[in-house]
Design a protein around this motif. Sequence first.
Motif, PDB file in Angstrom:
ATOM      1  N   UNK A 169      45.055  39.003  47.609  1.00  0.00           N
ATOM      2  CA  UNK A 169      45.166  38.198  45.857  1.00  0.00           C
ATOM      3  C   UNK A 169      44.450  39.765  45.085  1.00  0.00           C
ATOM      4  N   UNK A 170      45.234  40.056  43.868  1.00  0.00           N
ATOM      5  CA  UNK A 170      43.888  40.958  43.868  1.00  0.00           C
ATOM      6  C   UNK A 170      43.494  39.711  41.756  1.00  0.00           C
ATOM      7  N   UNK A 171      44.500  39.545  41.359  1.00  0.00           N
ATOM      8  CA  UNK A 171      43.810  38.643  39.971  1.00  0.00           C
ATOM      9  C   UNK A 171      44.068  37.184  40.406  1.00  0.00           C
ATOM     10  N   UNK A 172      43.070  37.067  39.667  1.00  0.00           N
ATOM     11  CA  UNK A 172      42.408  35.333  39.780  1.00  0.00           C
ATOM     12  C   UNK A 172      41.838  34.683  38.438  1.00  0.00           C
ATOM     13  N   UNK A 173      42.402  34.001  38.001  1.00  0.00           N
ATOM     14  CA  UNK A 173      41.701  33.124  37.369  1.00  0.00           C
ATOM     15  C   UNK A 173      40.801  31.645  37.869  1.00  0.00           C
ATOM     16  N   UNK A 220      40.365  40.320  50.312  1.00  0.00           N
ATOM     17  CA  UNK A 220      41.155  39.465  49.042  1.00  0.00           C
ATOM     18  C   UNK A 220      40.287  38.512  48.132  1.00  0.00           C
ATOM     19  N   UNK A 221      41.606  37.828  47.137  1.00  0.00           N
ATOM     20  CA  UNK A 221      40.677  36.458  46.141  1.00  0.00           C
ATOM     21  C   UNK A 221      41.570  35.274  47.080  1.00  0.00           C
ATOM     22  N   UNK A 222      42.195  35.320  48.090  1.00  0.00           N
ATOM     23  CA  UNK A 222      43.113  33.885  48.101  1.00  0.00           C
ATOM     24  C   UNK A 222      42.166  33.084  49.119  1.00  0.00           C
ATOM     25  N   UNK A 253      34.185  45.289  45.329  1.00  0.00           N
ATOM     26  CA  UNK A 253      34.842  45.737  44.206  1.00  0.00           C
ATOM     27  C   UNK A 253      35.756  44.695  43.152  1.00  0.00           C
ATOM     28  N   UNK A 254      35.545  43.309  42.973  1.00  0.00           N
ATOM     29  CA  UNK A 254      35.966  42.630  42.077  1.00  0.00           C
ATOM     30  C   UNK A 254      34.727  42.521  40.756  1.00  0.00           C
ATOM     31  N   UNK A 255      36.116  42.769  40.083  1.00  0.00           N
ATOM     32  CA  UNK A 255      35.002  42.994  38.723  1.00  0.00           C
ATOM     33  C   UNK A 255      35.705  41.497  37.964  1.00  0.00           C
ATOM     34  N   UNK A 256      34.397  41.589  37.473  1.00  0.00           N
ATOM     35  CA  UNK A 256      34.277  39.602  36.367  1.00  0.00           C
ATOM     36  C   UNK A 256      34.641  39.381  35.016  1.00  0.00           C
ATOM     37  N   UNK A 262      38.903  36.821  37.713  1.00  0.00           N
ATOM     38  CA  UNK A 262      38.725  38.231  39.188  1.00  0.00           C
ATOM     39  C   UNK A 262      39.883  38.797  39.129  1.00  0.00           C
ATOM     40  N   UNK A 263      39.633  40.224  39.285  1.00  0.00           N
ATOM     41  CA  UNK A 263      39.794  41.501  39.057  1.00  0.00           C
ATOM     42  C   UNK A 263      40.127  42.169  39.785  1.00  0.00           C
ATOM     43  N   UNK A 264      41.006  42.304  41.363  1.00  0.00           N
ATOM     44  CA  UNK A 264      40.225  43.113  42.566  1.00  0.00           C
ATOM     45  C   UNK A 264      40.748  44.166  42.555  1.00  0.00           C
TER      46      UNK A 264
END
Length: 562
Positions: free
Chosen positions: A62-66, A113-115, A149-152, A300-302
């Motif tokens: 996962x590379x994008x998460x709310x 990953x953001x999973x 490398x995650x952008x908040x 969250x954007x990886x």
Amino acid sequence: MFFYVETGFSSDTHRLQFIPARREASHPAVTETQDDEDNLQDQIRRRRKTEWKRRQGGQTFLDHLIINVRGGNGGDGCVAFHREKWKPMGPPSGGSGGRGGDVYILPTPNLTTLSSIPKRIRGAAGANGQGTWQNGKNAPPTIIKVPLGTVLRELLPGDPRRAKDEWEAEEEGLEGLGPEDRRAKLRDDRWVHYPRYADDNINRDVFKQAEASLHREERARRWARKQRALSPINVDLDKTEEVVISDDAPLGTGRQEWLGQLVARGGSGGLGNPHFLSPINRSPKFATRGHEGERITLSLELKILADIGLVGMPNAGKSTLLRALTGGRAKTEVASYAFTTLNPIVGVIRVAEDGTFEGALQGERVFEETAIEEERLRECELSETEDQDQLLRSEDTSDAEQRTGHHFDIHETFRFTVADNPGLIARASENVGLGHSFLRSMERSLALVYVVDFSRPDPWDELRDLKDELEKYLPGMSDKAHMVIANKADLLGGDGDQKAVDEAREKLRRLEEYVKTEMVVKTADGERILDVIPASAKLSQNTKKVVRLMQNYVQQARTAQV
């Protein structure tokens, strides 16, 4: 075409009749609207299918998460009085509540990953105060680890994905209540009363003064919360930090661990009844409840952090190339159908002082499709012959000291990472086929390497499309390109036919000419011509030169960053 329509109702049955369906689709405007809806539904269906496929085979990238984050609630204050022998009416002894836990987000290089991150995060609550002046324990901080490398980004009011903050949630709970019920609920959420003294406290002047003081404090907290909302969180977690102790610090100062980015503060603990002791109120029978923690919604954007990013069309051989460079350690799927790789995979390239890399120690190993290698593995497990190891690795080296693994550690002098990114297609910059998700994984690479299928009639057309998609997504992104790998070169002239060899050389010359004229990168020092390297990832041919050039690109990029 007919359908049922309900025309009336009686005490016995519904009366139904057949009515022919209107053929409104014959109208041009209706037809156009219907076509748009069909296209939209088709896009949604294809996207769902692609997302489902990305999660097959244990791939949970996962590379994008709310996420919705809540700080821990503060503990309630206690209403108690000291009692002991010969002192039946002691002083107030209620302890204050502990502070709620803060929520931090910590970047770590161990995740990719953001999973593993929950969508709802809540900090630990502080402990309630107790009698005999025992204050509640402060809650420990909650640390959420995310990949490096995650952008908040904090979602602002008006965004439909944003959840209500603590004040908005309280107002929602008061909807539909009358003035008296509303006032009673607000007091119950803020005050703790001694048993059977709630009504008596409300009518006393000292309680009304304490209530007014609490309201002033709440207005100050509301104002501070609004001021923080004016500068929302927008942080790029692209590196880890260490807390440095100053030389002037007192002796014995411990080394504090960096907890990451603070995103939600915990609520303060409530006050025990001793805090309300005064000359006119010698026996306070009320205390305050703990404050609620902050609520925030984050995006969250990886963006994958890799030194080299491979860019190519589907089935250009990027996955096979990564396996050849890493000696088969990169667990990436190889197959003959398009979009085999749907999730970015990062491999580590380890290079010795003489330029030898770990993948080259395997010899002339042939990297087949995943299904074929799995079949060989099954045959190897069933076989009891002496060449079992040889079948498992396809080709084994004669010198045991030259095998991959810890034996190479003493020779390694440089290492860098290579990202196998999913293949791009036309209009990927418009998010067709999850294009944004794929392009996002290439954005952070220090250098980009184009991988084209040299066996196709016009490989230069692939280069043109790849460069255009990179520029449309992010202007200047194609300037990171340094090399063009003409993969699958063994398919042209590999059988030794002189005519086929001459055609392959002419094709390579045309590709080099196209790169020199159309793929020139302008830099501050002038112009840079991309290197064109013919290679065969399947047969591990010319990979040593590829690694040597990649190492030079990474060294130059790292030097420029310092």
